[in-house]
Design a protein around this motif. Structure first.
Motif, PDB file in Angstrom:
ATOM      1  N   SER A   1     -28.180  14.827  22.293  1.00 17.16           N
ATOM      2  CA  SER A   1     -28.386  15.413  20.966  1.00 17.16           C
ATOM      3  C   SER A   1     -28.247  16.923  21.059  1.00 17.16           C
ATOM      4  N   LEU A   2     -27.593  17.477  20.056  1.00 20.69           N
ATOM      5  CA  LEU A   2     -27.389  18.929  19.991  1.00 20.69           C
ATOM      6  C   LEU A   2     -27.890  19.467  18.660  1.00 20.69           C
TER       7      LEU A   2
ATOM      8  N   VAL B   1     -34.920  19.512  18.013  1.00 21.37           N
ATOM      9  CA  VAL B   1     -33.624  18.857  18.194  1.00 21.37           C
ATOM     10  C   VAL B   1     -33.630  17.510  17.475  1.00 21.37           C
ATOM     11  N   TYR B   2     -34.680  16.740  17.684  1.00 19.33           N
ATOM     12  CA  TYR B   2     -34.782  15.426  17.044  1.00 19.33           C
ATOM     13  C   TYR B   2     -34.739  15.578  15.521  1.00 19.33           C
TER      14      TYR B   2
ATOM     15  N   ILE C   1     -40.943  12.607  10.992  1.00 21.78           N
ATOM     16  CA  ILE C   1     -40.184  13.052  12.176  1.00 21.78           C
ATOM     17  C   ILE C   1     -41.098  13.129  13.395  1.00 21.78           C
ATOM     18  N   ALA C   2     -42.275  13.701  13.229  1.00 19.89           N
ATOM     19  CA  ALA C   2     -43.212  13.830  14.349  1.00 19.89           C
ATOM     20  C   ALA C   2     -43.612  12.450  14.878  1.00 19.89           C
ATOM     21  N   MET C   3     -43.873  11.517  13.979  1.00 16.76           N
ATOM     22  CA  MET C   3     -44.252  10.167  14.390  1.00 16.76           C
ATOM     23  C   MET C   3     -43.099   9.477  15.127  1.00 16.76           C
ATOM     24  N   GLN C   4     -41.906   9.568  14.583  1.00 19.21           N
ATOM     25  CA  GLN C   4     -40.741   8.935  15.198  1.00 19.21           C
ATOM     26  C   GLN C   4     -40.403   9.577  16.544  1.00 19.21           C
ATOM     27  N   PHE C   5     -40.503  10.901  16.611  1.00 18.91           N
ATOM     28  CA  PHE C   5     -40.242  11.596  17.872  1.00 18.91           C
ATOM     29  C   PHE C   5     -41.231  11.156  18.947  1.00 18.91           C
TER      30      PHE C   5
ATOM     31  N   ARG D   1     -30.368  18.210  24.197  1.00 21.90           N
ATOM     32  CA  ARG D   1     -30.925  17.411  25.289  1.00 21.90           C
ATOM     33  C   ARG D   1     -29.930  16.338  25.698  1.00 21.90           C
ATOM     34  N   ILE D   2     -29.988  15.975  26.970  1.00 21.82           N
ATOM     35  CA  ILE D   2     -29.227  14.832  27.470  1.00 21.82           C
ATOM     36  C   ILE D   2     -30.125  14.097  28.455  1.00 21.82           C
ATOM     37  N   TYR D   3     -30.261  12.803  28.218  1.00 17.87           N
ATOM     38  CA  TYR D   3     -31.097  11.951  29.050  1.00 17.87           C
ATOM     39  C   TYR D   3     -30.196  10.887  29.666  1.00 17.87           C
ATOM     40  N   LEU D   4     -30.267  10.748  30.977  1.00 20.81           N
ATOM     41  CA  LEU D   4     -29.402   9.821  31.707  1.00 20.81           C
ATOM     42  C   LEU D   4     -30.245   8.851  32.525  1.00 20.81           C
ATOM     43  N   GLN D   5     -29.785   7.607  32.579  1.00 22.54           N
ATOM     44  CA  GLN D   5     -30.413   6.599  33.426  1.00 22.54           C
ATOM     45  C   GLN D   5     -29.374   6.123  34.428  1.00 22.54           C
ATOM     46  N   HIS D   6     -29.738   6.166  35.694  1.00 17.82           N
ATOM     47  CA  HIS D   6     -28.818   5.772  36.756  1.00 17.82           C
ATOM     48  C   HIS D   6     -29.121   4.337  37.183  1.00 17.82           C
ATOM     49  N   LEU D   7     -28.206   3.444  36.866  1.00 19.05           N
ATOM     50  CA  LEU D   7     -28.337   2.041  37.218  1.00 19.05           C
ATOM     51  C   LEU D   7     -27.331   1.704  38.318  1.00 19.05           C
ATOM     52  N   THR D   8     -27.391   0.501  38.831  1.00 15.90           N
ATOM     53  CA  THR D   8     -26.537   0.112  39.953  1.00 15.90           C
ATOM     54  C   THR D   8     -25.054   0.307  39.662  1.00 15.90           C
TER      55      THR D   8
END
Length: 170
Positions: free
Chosen positions: A94-95, A24-25, A47-51, A78-85
């Protein structure tokens, strides 16, 4: 998180997903690397290093959730979420190329907005200024909060955006 599009589901990322996440990256960075004179091996090594660096950085986010996006039960991104106050921060969405421009991103973003709205939170994301998805964020009512050079910090802010942009939240 409820997603209104029945084609789309999420599941937590596992260690076994790393090769797919690298794919995906790589697909997201493909256009950016086309103008280089690098060999296929040099591009793959870069790409591997950056990933690996990105994966390490993302793993340090507190209160984060990491999901694989499935479209008709097939891994598509992928979807990554951070839950803040006061905020749900989209760390990354990314798709794979085949899943883009199919309504998947729209459905996911609307679901994140609905989740945040129900909790009285805003949604924020950093978007590269040249990212074609910038138009999608703008269409859904994300507004720039801060210019960070290459990136814009964008925010979607609840009820006023629902009314102003007729966003369908389920």
């Amino acid at each position: 998180m409820h997603i209104s599009d029945p084609r789309i589901s999420l599941r937590p990322v596992t260690e076994a997903d790393q090769p797919f996440l690298l794919q995906v990256y790589a697909s997201v960075r493909e256009e950016e690397l086309k103008p280089t004179n690098w060999s296929a091996t040099q591009k793959a090594d870069f790409i591997a290093m950056q990933f690996a660096a990105q994966h390490h950085a993302y793993s340090r986010y507190p209160a984060a959730e990491f999901f694989l996006i499935l479209v008709q039960q097939q891994a598509a991104g992928r979807i990554y979420l951070q839950h803040l106050t006061n905020t749900v921060h989209i760390i990354d969405i990314s798709l794979l190329a085949d899943a883009r421009a199919q309504g998947v991103g729209t459905a996911l973003l609307q679901s994140v907005c609905a989740l945040a709205h129900s909790a009285g939170k805003a949604v924020q994301i950093h978007v590269e200024k040249f990212n074609p998805a910038l138009r999608l964020y703008q269409r859904l009512g994300f507004l720039p909060l801060e210019d960070k050079g290459v990136y814009l910090l964008m925010s979607w802010n609840g009820a006023e955006m629902v009314e102003k942009h007729n966003i369908f939240l389920t």
